[in-house]
Write a protein that holds these residues in place. Structure first.
Motif, PDB file in Angstrom:
ATOM      1  N   GLY A   1       0.818  -1.201   0.000  1.00 46.35           N
ATOM      2  CA  GLY A   1       0.000   0.000   0.000  1.00 46.35           C
ATOM      3  C   GLY A   1       0.859   1.261   0.000  1.00 46.35           C
ATOM      4  N   PRO A   2       0.341   2.331   0.586  1.00 50.42           N
ATOM      5  CA  PRO A   2       1.046   3.615   0.566  1.00 50.42           C
ATOM      6  C   PRO A   2       2.256   3.641   1.499  1.00 50.42           C
ATOM      7  CG  PRO A   2      -0.941   3.795   1.883  1.00 50.42           C
ATOM      8  CD  PRO A   2      -0.968   2.425   1.254  1.00 50.42           C
ATOM      9  N   VAL A   3       3.106   4.623   1.284  1.00 52.93           N
ATOM     10  CA  VAL A   3       4.252   4.847   2.161  1.00 52.93           C
ATOM     11  C   VAL A   3       3.733   5.323   3.510  1.00 52.93           C
ATOM     12  CG1 VAL A   3       6.296   6.282   2.560  1.00 52.93           C
ATOM     13  CG2 VAL A   3       5.839   5.359   0.271  1.00 52.93           C
ATOM     14  N   ALA A   4       4.214   4.687   4.580  1.00 55.39           N
ATOM     15  CA  ALA A   4       3.832   5.071   5.944  1.00 55.39           C
ATOM     16  C   ALA A   4       4.920   5.923   6.592  1.00 55.39           C
ATOM     17  CB  ALA A   4       3.582   3.822   6.787  1.00 55.39           C
ATOM     18  N   PHE A   5       6.178   5.558   6.394  1.00 55.30           N
ATOM     19  CA  PHE A   5       7.304   6.251   7.014  1.00 55.30           C
ATOM     20  C   PHE A   5       8.484   6.293   6.075  1.00 55.30           C
ATOM     21  CE2 PHE A   5       5.223   3.968  10.502  1.00 55.30           C
ATOM     22  CZ  PHE A   5       5.036   4.971  11.433  1.00 55.30           C
ATOM     23  N   VAL A   6       9.315   7.299   6.273  1.00 55.35           N
ATOM     24  CA  VAL A   6      10.650   7.327   5.702  1.00 55.35           C
ATOM     25  C   VAL A   6      11.579   7.563   6.885  1.00 55.35           C
ATOM     26  CG1 VAL A   6      12.272   8.541   4.204  1.00 55.35           C
ATOM     27  CG2 VAL A   6       9.904   8.183   3.460  1.00 55.35           C
ATOM     28  N   TYR A   7      12.583   6.679   7.006  1.00 54.19           N
ATOM     29  CA  TYR A   7      13.555   6.750   8.093  1.00 54.19           C
ATOM     30  C   TYR A   7      14.924   6.994   7.492  1.00 54.19           C
ATOM     31  CZ  TYR A   7      17.007   4.882  11.371  1.00 54.19           C
ATOM     32  OH  TYR A   7      18.118   4.708  12.161  1.00 54.19           O
ATOM     33  N   GLU A   8      15.678   7.912   8.093  1.00 53.72           N
ATOM     34  CA  GLU A   8      17.012   8.196   7.591  1.00 53.72           C
ATOM     35  C   GLU A   8      18.040   8.143   8.706  1.00 53.72           C
ATOM     36  OE1 GLU A   8      19.378  11.379   4.760  1.00 53.72           O
ATOM     37  OE2 GLU A   8      17.444  11.962   5.599  1.00 53.72           O
ATOM     38  N   TYR A   9      19.107   7.410   8.432  1.00 56.79           N
ATOM     39  CA  TYR A   9      20.260   7.364   9.327  1.00 56.79           C
ATOM     40  C   TYR A   9      21.420   8.016   8.598  1.00 56.79           C
ATOM     41  CZ  TYR A   9      24.476   5.513  11.490  1.00 56.79           C
ATOM     42  OH  TYR A   9      25.720   5.396  12.071  1.00 56.79           O
ATOM     43  N   GLN A  10      21.894   9.133   9.126  1.00 62.34           N
ATOM     44  CA  GLN A  10      23.031   9.837   8.562  1.00 62.34           C
ATOM     45  C   GLN A  10      24.151   9.699   9.592  1.00 62.34           C
ATOM     46  OE1 GLN A  10      25.318  12.228   8.731  1.00 62.34           O
ATOM     47  NE2 GLN A  10      25.765  12.173   6.559  1.00 62.34           N
ATOM     48  N   PRO A  11      25.205   8.931   9.296  1.00 59.14           N
ATOM     49  CA  PRO A  11      26.225   8.582  10.287  1.00 59.14           C
ATOM     50  C   PRO A  11      26.845   9.745  11.053  1.00 59.14           C
ATOM     51  CG  PRO A  11      26.574   7.357   8.261  1.00 59.14           C
ATOM     52  CD  PRO A  11      25.495   8.349   7.988  1.00 59.14           C
ATOM     53  N   THR A  12      27.252  10.803  10.358  1.00 58.03           N
ATOM     54  CA  THR A  12      27.935  11.888  11.064  1.00 58.03           C
ATOM     55  C   THR A  12      27.014  12.618  12.033  1.00 58.03           C
ATOM     56  OG1 THR A  12      27.519  13.456   9.264  1.00 58.03           O
ATOM     57  CG2 THR A  12      29.611  12.260   9.213  1.00 58.03           C
ATOM     58  N   LYS A  13      25.725  12.669  11.736  1.00 63.68           N
ATOM     59  CA  LYS A  13      24.772  13.339  12.625  1.00 63.68           C
ATOM     60  C   LYS A  13      24.362  12.452  13.804  1.00 63.68           C
ATOM     61  CE  LYS A  13      22.943  16.546   9.299  1.00 63.68           C
ATOM     62  NZ  LYS A  13      21.797  17.248   8.805  1.00 63.68           N
ATOM     63  N   SER A  14      24.686  11.148  13.714  1.00 63.69           N
ATOM     64  CA  SER A  14      24.296  10.196  14.759  1.00 63.69           C
ATOM     65  C   SER A  14      25.505   9.561  15.439  1.00 63.69           C
ATOM     66  CB  SER A  14      23.413   9.100  14.150  1.00 63.69           C
ATOM     67  OG  SER A  14      22.261   9.658  13.561  1.00 63.69           O
ATOM     68  N   ASN A  15      26.647  10.227  15.352  1.00 62.11           N
ATOM     69  CA  ASN A  15      27.877   9.740  15.979  1.00 62.11           C
ATOM     70  C   ASN A  15      28.224   8.310  15.588  1.00 62.11           C
ATOM     71  OD1 ASN A  15      28.424  12.181  17.370  1.00 62.11           O
ATOM     72  ND2 ASN A  15      26.868  11.621  18.881  1.00 62.11           N
ATOM     73  N   TYR A  16      27.867   7.922  14.379  1.00 62.23           N
ATOM     74  CA  TYR A  16      28.221   6.615  13.817  1.00 62.23           C
ATOM     75  C   TYR A  16      27.731   5.435  14.659  1.00 62.23           C
ATOM     76  CZ  TYR A  16      31.182   9.340  10.727  1.00 62.23           C
ATOM     77  OH  TYR A  16      31.641  10.247   9.803  1.00 62.23           O
ATOM     78  N   ILE A  17      26.616   5.598  15.376  1.00 59.64           N
ATOM     79  CA  ILE A  17      26.151   4.528  16.269  1.00 59.64           C
ATOM     80  C   ILE A  17      25.785   3.247  15.530  1.00 59.64           C
ATOM     81  CG2 ILE A  17      25.395   6.064  18.127  1.00 59.64           C
ATOM     82  CD1 ILE A  17      22.510   5.670  17.146  1.00 59.64           C
TER      83      ILE A  17
ATOM     84  N   ILE B   1      15.832  10.748  17.001  1.00 61.43           N
ATOM     85  CA  ILE B   1      15.467   9.709  17.969  1.00 61.43           C
ATOM     86  C   ILE B   1      16.447   9.738  19.132  1.00 61.43           C
ATOM     87  CG2 ILE B   1      15.327   7.216  18.367  1.00 61.43           C
ATOM     88  CD1 ILE B   1      14.372   6.956  15.411  1.00 61.43           C
ATOM     89  N   GLN B   2      17.741   9.771  18.829  1.00 57.41           N
ATOM     90  CA  GLN B   2      18.760   9.770  19.874  1.00 57.41           C
ATOM     91  C   GLN B   2      18.697  11.052  20.710  1.00 57.41           C
ATOM     92  OE1 GLN B   2      20.470   7.033  20.618  1.00 57.41           O
ATOM     93  NE2 GLN B   2      19.334   6.103  18.934  1.00 57.41           N
ATOM     94  N   GLN B   3      18.454  12.168  20.057  1.00 65.65           N
ATOM     95  CA  GLN B   3      18.335  13.444  20.756  1.00 65.65           C
ATOM     96  C   GLN B   3      17.148  13.411  21.719  1.00 65.65           C
ATOM     97  OE1 GLN B   3      17.516  16.863  18.185  1.00 65.65           O
ATOM     98  NE2 GLN B   3      19.434  17.737  18.929  1.00 65.65           N
ATOM     99  N   SER B   4      16.032  12.888  21.262  1.00 62.68           N
ATOM    100  CA  SER B   4      14.829  12.786  22.090  1.00 62.68           C
ATOM    101  C   SER B   4      15.072  11.886  23.296  1.00 62.68           C
ATOM    102  CB  SER B   4      13.667  12.250  21.248  1.00 62.68           C
ATOM    103  OG  SER B   4      12.542  12.034  22.046  1.00 62.68           O
ATOM    104  N   LYS B   5      15.779  10.787  23.089  1.00 61.04           N
ATOM    105  CA  LYS B   5      16.080   9.867  24.191  1.00 61.04           C
ATOM    106  C   LYS B   5      16.936  10.549  25.249  1.00 61.04           C
ATOM    107  CE  LYS B   5      17.562   5.775  23.116  1.00 61.04           C
ATOM    108  NZ  LYS B   5      18.178   4.643  22.410  1.00 61.04           N
ATOM    109  N   SER B   6      17.936  11.319  24.825  1.00 60.28           N
ATOM    110  CA  SER B   6      18.816  11.962  25.794  1.00 60.28           C
ATOM    111  C   SER B   6      18.117  13.121  26.506  1.00 60.28           C
ATOM    112  CB  SER B   6      20.108  12.429  25.138  1.00 60.28           C
ATOM    113  OG  SER B   6      19.860  13.447  24.216  1.00 60.28           O
ATOM    114  N   LEU B   7      17.205  13.799  25.818  1.00 61.99           N
ATOM    115  CA  LEU B   7      16.475  14.903  26.448  1.00 61.99           C
ATOM    116  C   LEU B   7      15.483  14.410  27.491  1.00 61.99           C
ATOM    117  CD1 LEU B   7      15.690  17.251  23.417  1.00 61.99           C
ATOM    118  CD2 LEU B   7      17.284  17.670  25.293  1.00 61.99           C
ATOM    119  N   HIS B   8      14.781  13.337  27.153  1.00 60.86           N
ATOM    120  CA  HIS B   8      13.733  12.844  28.039  1.00 60.86           C
ATOM    121  C   HIS B   8      14.227  11.832  29.050  1.00 60.86           C
ATOM    122  CE1 HIS B   8      11.303  14.283  24.526  1.00 60.86           C
ATOM    123  NE2 HIS B   8      10.774  14.945  25.525  1.00 60.86           N
ATOM    124  N   LYS B   9      15.379  11.218  28.775  1.00 59.42           N
ATOM    125  CA  LYS B   9      15.943  10.215  29.674  1.00 59.42           C
ATOM    126  C   LYS B   9      14.881   9.244  30.154  1.00 59.42           C
ATOM    127  CE  LYS B   9      20.138  12.079  30.245  1.00 59.42           C
ATOM    128  NZ  LYS B   9      21.283  11.553  29.669  1.00 59.42           N
TER     129      LYS B   9
END
Length: 167
Positions: free
Chosen positions: A65-81, A154-162
């Motif tokens: 069916g239709p596109v539900a999500f687009v997810y992007e992982y950009q290594p330098t912005k995510s500390n290469y996790i 996602i990582q930023q949200s996790k660290s902010l909300h702990k």
């Protein structure tokens, strides 16, 4: 030049449960789950790839069916996790074709150990990659959700909300 990987993912929800592929963690400390998904092969479209991946990982035939999500992982912005490969995943809302019964393939990926229906109400009790648990719940409930998700957010949200991991 930076490597980029394009992935196609299947979001399959039936009877208040989501179909997920179960994997052993690399460090042998439990399991994690993924949507049936994988990278495009040369000459393949996103639709062809999502159908192939659902078949390979969960032994199911799907209607895409239709596109539900687009997810992007950009290594330098995510500390290469998750490594150094820039990755974009396009997740399609999919439905099982009649008579299609999910199961572990005869020759699964070495780390793959199962194919499971996880109740939407239990989505927070599992480790899902990418961590779009809340986005899936919001999508399922028909509410506002992020249809474009960046890993560094996602990582930023996790660290902010702990927020503690919910079991």
């Amino acid at each position: 030049m930076e490597k980029i990987r394009l992935r196609a993912c299947a979001l399959i929800i039936e009877n208040d449960a989501i179909l997920l592929v179960e994997f052993n963690n690399d460090n042998e400390d439990g399991v994690h789950y993924n949507l049936p998904a994988g990278g495009l092969e040369p000459g393949e479209t996103l639709i062809e790839a999502v159908k192939r991946e659902a078949k390979e990982e969960a032994c199911v035939e799907i209607e895409v069916g239709p596109v539900a999500f687009v997810y992007e992982y950009q290594p330098t912005k995510s500390n290469y996790i998750y490594g150094d490969t820039h990755s974009v995943g396009v997740t399609f809302e999919c439905k099982l074709k009649t008579g299609s019964n999910p199961q572990l393939p005869e020759s699964p990926d070495p780390q793959q150990i199962g194919v499971k229906w996880i109740p939407i109400s239990e989505l927070y009790s599992i480790q899902l990659y990418p961590e779009i648990n809340q986005d899936i719940i919001d999508y399922y409930n028909g509410g506002n959700y992020r249809n474009y998700v960046e890993e560094h957010e996602i990582q930023q949200s996790k660290s902010l909300h702990k927020l503690p991991f919910r079991n």
